[in-house]
Design a protein around this motif. Structure first.
Motif, PDB file in Angstrom:
ATOM      1  N   VAL A  75       0.859  -1.195   0.000  1.00  0.00           N
ATOM      2  CA  VAL A  75       0.000   0.000   0.000  1.00  0.00           C
ATOM      3  C   VAL A  75       0.895   1.246   0.000  1.00  0.00           C
ATOM      4  O   VAL A  75       1.714   1.422   0.902  1.00  0.00           O
ATOM      5  CB  VAL A  75      -0.933   0.023   1.224  1.00  0.00           C
ATOM      6  CG1 VAL A  75      -1.965   1.142   1.091  1.00  0.00           C
ATOM      7  CG2 VAL A  75      -1.634  -1.320   1.396  1.00  0.00           C
ATOM      8  N   LEU A  76       0.744   2.091  -1.000  1.00  0.00           N
ATOM      9  CA  LEU A  76       1.628   3.258  -1.121  1.00  0.00           C
ATOM     10  C   LEU A  76       1.315   4.342  -0.096  1.00  0.00           C
ATOM     11  O   LEU A  76       2.198   5.017   0.396  1.00  0.00           O
ATOM     12  CB  LEU A  76       1.540   3.842  -2.538  1.00  0.00           C
ATOM     13  CG  LEU A  76       2.046   2.918  -3.649  1.00  0.00           C
ATOM     14  CD1 LEU A  76       1.665   3.470  -5.021  1.00  0.00           C
ATOM     15  CD2 LEU A  76       3.554   2.732  -3.554  1.00  0.00           C
ATOM     16  N   THR A  77       0.053   4.517   0.230  1.00  0.00           N
ATOM     17  CA  THR A  77      -0.295   5.511   1.253  1.00  0.00           C
ATOM     18  C   THR A  77       0.095   4.958   2.616  1.00  0.00           C
ATOM     19  O   THR A  77      -0.295   3.846   2.969  1.00  0.00           O
ATOM     20  CB  THR A  77      -1.813   5.790   1.247  1.00  0.00           C
ATOM     21  OG1 THR A  77      -2.167   6.315  -0.024  1.00  0.00           O
ATOM     22  CG2 THR A  77      -2.192   6.799   2.329  1.00  0.00           C
ATOM     23  N   ALA A 123       8.381  15.675  -0.555  1.00  0.00           N
ATOM     24  CA  ALA A 123       7.734  16.179   0.667  1.00  0.00           C
ATOM     25  C   ALA A 123       6.285  15.722   0.785  1.00  0.00           C
ATOM     26  O   ALA A 123       5.420  16.467   1.232  1.00  0.00           O
ATOM     27  CB  ALA A 123       7.829  17.705   0.752  1.00  0.00           C
ATOM     28  N   ARG A 124       6.005  14.481   0.369  1.00  0.00           N
ATOM     29  CA  ARG A 124       4.635  13.991   0.517  1.00  0.00           C
ATOM     30  C   ARG A 124       4.507  13.216   1.820  1.00  0.00           C
ATOM     31  O   ARG A 124       3.725  13.580   2.680  1.00  0.00           O
ATOM     32  CB  ARG A 124       4.219  13.139  -0.688  1.00  0.00           C
ATOM     33  CG  ARG A 124       2.722  12.847  -0.677  1.00  0.00           C
ATOM     34  CD  ARG A 124       2.221  12.319  -1.994  1.00  0.00           C
ATOM     35  NE  ARG A 124       2.648  10.944  -2.262  1.00  0.00           N
ATOM     36  CZ  ARG A 124       2.343  10.294  -3.379  1.00  0.00           C
ATOM     37  NH1 ARG A 124       1.640  10.874  -4.320  1.00  0.00           N
ATOM     38  NH2 ARG A 124       2.763   9.054  -3.557  1.00  0.00           N
ATOM     39  N   HIS A 125       5.255  12.131   1.935  1.00  0.00           N
ATOM     40  CA  HIS A 125       5.204  11.317   3.145  1.00  0.00           C
ATOM     41  C   HIS A 125       6.622  10.898   3.510  1.00  0.00           C
ATOM     42  O   HIS A 125       7.533  10.973   2.696  1.00  0.00           O
ATOM     43  CB  HIS A 125       4.400  10.026   2.923  1.00  0.00           C
ATOM     44  CG  HIS A 125       2.980  10.237   2.522  1.00  0.00           C
ATOM     45  ND1 HIS A 125       2.068  10.896   3.305  1.00  0.00           N
ATOM     46  CD2 HIS A 125       2.311   9.854   1.404  1.00  0.00           C
ATOM     47  CE1 HIS A 125       0.891  10.908   2.696  1.00  0.00           C
ATOM     48  NE2 HIS A 125       1.009  10.285   1.535  1.00  0.00           N
ATOM     49  N   PRO A 202      12.216  -1.007  -8.503  1.00  0.00           N
ATOM     50  CA  PRO A 202      11.448   0.148  -8.974  1.00  0.00           C
ATOM     51  C   PRO A 202       9.943  -0.110  -8.952  1.00  0.00           C
ATOM     52  O   PRO A 202       9.478  -1.186  -9.358  1.00  0.00           O
ATOM     53  CB  PRO A 202      11.943   0.330 -10.412  1.00  0.00           C
ATOM     54  CG  PRO A 202      12.470  -0.990 -10.826  1.00  0.00           C
ATOM     55  CD  PRO A 202      12.906  -1.719  -9.588  1.00  0.00           C
ATOM     56  N   ARG A 203       9.193   0.869  -8.464  1.00  0.00           N
ATOM     57  CA  ARG A 203       7.722   0.794  -8.481  1.00  0.00           C
ATOM     58  C   ARG A 203       7.244   1.686  -9.622  1.00  0.00           C
ATOM     59  O   ARG A 203       7.438   2.890  -9.603  1.00  0.00           O
ATOM     60  CB  ARG A 203       7.164   1.245  -7.139  1.00  0.00           C
ATOM     61  CG  ARG A 203       7.708   0.361  -6.006  1.00  0.00           C
ATOM     62  CD  ARG A 203       6.949   0.522  -4.714  1.00  0.00           C
ATOM     63  NE  ARG A 203       7.177   1.793  -4.067  1.00  0.00           N
ATOM     64  CZ  ARG A 203       6.887   2.031  -2.785  1.00  0.00           C
ATOM     65  NH1 ARG A 203       6.350   1.072  -2.037  1.00  0.00           N
ATOM     66  NH2 ARG A 203       7.105   3.211  -2.255  1.00  0.00           N
ATOM     67  N   ILE A 204       6.651   1.050 -10.610  1.00  0.00           N
ATOM     68  CA  ILE A 204       6.365   1.727 -11.880  1.00  0.00           C
ATOM     69  C   ILE A 204       4.910   1.542 -12.292  1.00  0.00           C
ATOM     70  O   ILE A 204       4.396   0.417 -12.279  1.00  0.00           O
ATOM     71  CB  ILE A 204       7.286   1.155 -12.995  1.00  0.00           C
ATOM     72  CG1 ILE A 204       8.759   1.396 -12.626  1.00  0.00           C
ATOM     73  CG2 ILE A 204       6.949   1.777 -14.351  1.00  0.00           C
ATOM     74  CD1 ILE A 204       9.755   0.807 -13.613  1.00  0.00           C
ATOM     75  N   GLY A 205       4.272   2.649 -12.646  1.00  0.00           N
ATOM     76  CA  GLY A 205       2.910   2.566 -13.181  1.00  0.00           C
ATOM     77  C   GLY A 205       2.872   3.040 -14.622  1.00  0.00           C
ATOM     78  O   GLY A 205       2.831   2.254 -15.568  1.00  0.00           O
ATOM     79  N   THR A 206       2.940   4.359 -14.786  1.00  0.00           N
ATOM     80  CA  THR A 206       2.752   4.976 -16.098  1.00  0.00           C
ATOM     81  C   THR A 206       3.597   4.357 -17.216  1.00  0.00           C
ATOM     82  O   THR A 206       3.071   4.009 -18.275  1.00  0.00           O
ATOM     83  CB  THR A 206       3.053   6.491 -16.005  1.00  0.00           C
ATOM     84  OG1 THR A 206       2.279   7.029 -14.923  1.00  0.00           O
ATOM     85  CG2 THR A 206       2.687   7.206 -17.281  1.00  0.00           C
ATOM     86  N   SER A 207       4.899   4.214 -16.986  1.00  0.00           N
ATOM     87  CA  SER A 207       5.737   3.777 -18.112  1.00  0.00           C
ATOM     88  C   SER A 207       5.600   2.282 -18.378  1.00  0.00           C
ATOM     89  O   SER A 207       6.095   1.779 -19.390  1.00  0.00           O
ATOM     90  CB  SER A 207       7.197   4.181 -17.905  1.00  0.00           C
ATOM     91  OG  SER A 207       7.735   3.492 -16.806  1.00  0.00           O
TER      92      SER A 207
HETATM   93  C1  LIG Z   1       2.073   6.491  -8.185  1.00  0.00           C
HETATM   94  C2  LIG Z   1       3.337   6.119  -7.515  1.00  0.00           C
HETATM   95  C3  LIG Z   1       4.353   5.472  -8.238  1.00  0.00           C
HETATM   96  C4  LIG Z   1       4.227   5.191  -9.713  1.00  0.00           C
HETATM   97  O1  LIG Z   1       4.184   6.387 -10.442  1.00  0.00           O
HETATM   98  P1  LIG Z   1       4.123   6.363 -12.038  1.00  0.00           P
HETATM   99  O2  LIG Z   1       4.489   7.753 -12.419  1.00  0.00           O
HETATM  100  O3  LIG Z   1       2.736   6.021 -12.435  1.00  0.00           O
HETATM  101  O4  LIG Z   1       5.108   5.348 -12.511  1.00  0.00           O
HETATM  102  C5  LIG Z   1       5.483   5.065  -7.558  1.00  0.00           C
HETATM  103  N1  LIG Z   1       5.621   5.291  -6.240  1.00  0.00           N
HETATM  104  C6  LIG Z   1       4.660   5.916  -5.512  1.00  0.00           C
HETATM  105  C7  LIG Z   1       4.882   6.133  -4.050  1.00  0.00           C
HETATM  106  C8  LIG Z   1       3.493   6.367  -6.138  1.00  0.00           C
HETATM  107  O5  LIG Z   1       2.565   6.991  -5.408  1.00  0.00           O
END
Ligand SMILES: *Cc1c(COP(=O)(O)O)cnc(C)c1O
Length: 343
Positions: A75-77, A123-125, A202-207
């Motif tokens: 969970v990223l949050t 500076a988010r979390h 690496p945690r990747i979504g967009t690419s």
């Molecule tokens: C959304 C997010 C990502 C992935 O971001 P993308 O730009 O979609 O690859 C990685 N880490 C965290 C903490 C995020 O919130």
């Protein structure tokens, strides 16, 4: 037949496989609207790709992820004591970014699997690096699975990754896995070379999911059409039409993520300047829509409605038929489609 996304499945999956094979340790991010494709579909793809972990954005996304994917769900949050929807499950990996929260989760769920997060220039979390000793002291029986940093997309994010890796290795935190975001393949390689004891993931979504936009095509459908005369009043706001033409009612409205502002990529200064020169509609209070008809981006006749948009097409343009599809530019992270079709 409305506002739909067609996916060239063979081509899209080819891109996913290539990205996974070229990116050691990749953790796919599956959050929000599932990058327009939907979280369940992406979770199923992560399973097909044989990945061991996925990352979701919020706790509300966890139950669906656990159902759609058999591996671990990160969970990223960061977990907070006041979250009423936090899911405690052996397959869930929590993020902790405040010392008080570490102690609170250790008390509430001893043995829970966690990541510690460091605060970057985003500076988010995350924990300040001076708090790492206090964080370790608060861990109790929590199982530390790694350390995470979320990097900005520009600026000196590589230097920041380097310095956090150094801080992690110098600290008492017993984590050898470092989760990162927004580093280039070359930067990932460099980081691994500098820090061979760390496993960099690496945690990747967009690419990943949107890495090959050519595999995705968005279709909006003309669902009605009316001839209008200059000065005729239409719509909720009874706005007068600027010229003679056709009023097209097109599937795709605010519920699909169509906003009054077309995505920036398609409403550039040049394009806008051209449109302005063509008729001064912007000066008359009209907004450029994301719909392209007869080769040009067209104007909203009035702000988009919930399920449809009303588009003004001047008489000089060739109007599509009811039932025809038209091109529309979308921002995938805010788009919701009536259907996602894998073909
Ligand atoms: C959304 C997010 C990502 C992935 O971001 P993308 O730009 O979609 O690859 C990685 N880490 C965290 C903490 C995020 O919130």
């Amino acid at each position: 037949m409305g506002f739909e996304l067609d996916v060239d499945a063979t081509r899209w999956r080819h891109g996913l496989t290539a990205k996974v094979e070229s990116t050691t340790g990749l953790v796919p991010v599956i959050k929000g609207n599932g990058y327009g494709l939907g979280r369940d579909l992406l979770a199923a793809e992560a399973g097909r790709l044989g990945l061991d972990t996925i990352a979701v954005g919020t706790y509300s996304e966890v139950p669906g992820a656990l159902a759609a994917f058999t591996g671990d769900v990160m969970v990223l949050t960061p977990w907070r004591p006041f979250f009423s929807d936090a899911v405690l499950d052996d397959r869930v990996i929590h993020t902790l970014g405040r010392v008080d929260d570490i102690a609170a989760l250790a008390a509430a769920a001893p043995g829970a699997r966690i990541l510690l997060e460091g605060e970057t220039s985003m500076a988010r979390h995350g924990l300040d690096r001076h708090e790492l000793a206090a964080a370790v002291a608060a861990l109790g029986d929590l199982t530390v699975e790694g350390f995470a940093i979320h990097l900005p997309m520009q600026g000196s994010n590589f230097a920041e990754a380097q310095s956090w890796a150094a801080a992690l290795e110098a600290s008492q935190v017993e984590a050898t896995t470092l989760y990162v975001s927004h580093l280039t393949p070359a930067e990932l390689t460099a980081l691994r070379t500098h820090r061979p004891q760390l496993e960099i993931r690496p945690r990747i979504g967009t690419s990943l999911w949107l890495g090959d936009l050519g595999a995705l095509s968005v279709r909006a459908t003309v669902i009605d059409s009316h001839l209008v005369a200059r000065g005729e009043h239409i719509g909720y706001r009874q706005k007068p039409m600027p010229r003679d033409g056709t009023l097209l009612v097109i599937s795709g409205g605010t519920s699909h993520g169509i906003g009054l502002e077309a995505p920036k990529a398609t409403s550039g200064v040049v394009q806008r300047g051209k449109s302005l020169a063509k008729g001064g509609l912007e000066a008359a209070g009209f907004s450029l829509s994301p719909f392209t008809i007869d080769g040009k981006q067209r104007w909203f006749a009035e702000p988009p409605h919930m399920q449809a948009s009303m588009i003004f097409l001047p008489a000089s343009a060739t109007a599509p038929e009811v039932g025809d599809s038209v091109d529309v530019a979308v921002r995938f992270t805010t788009a919701t489609f009536d259907a996602v079709n894998l073909r």
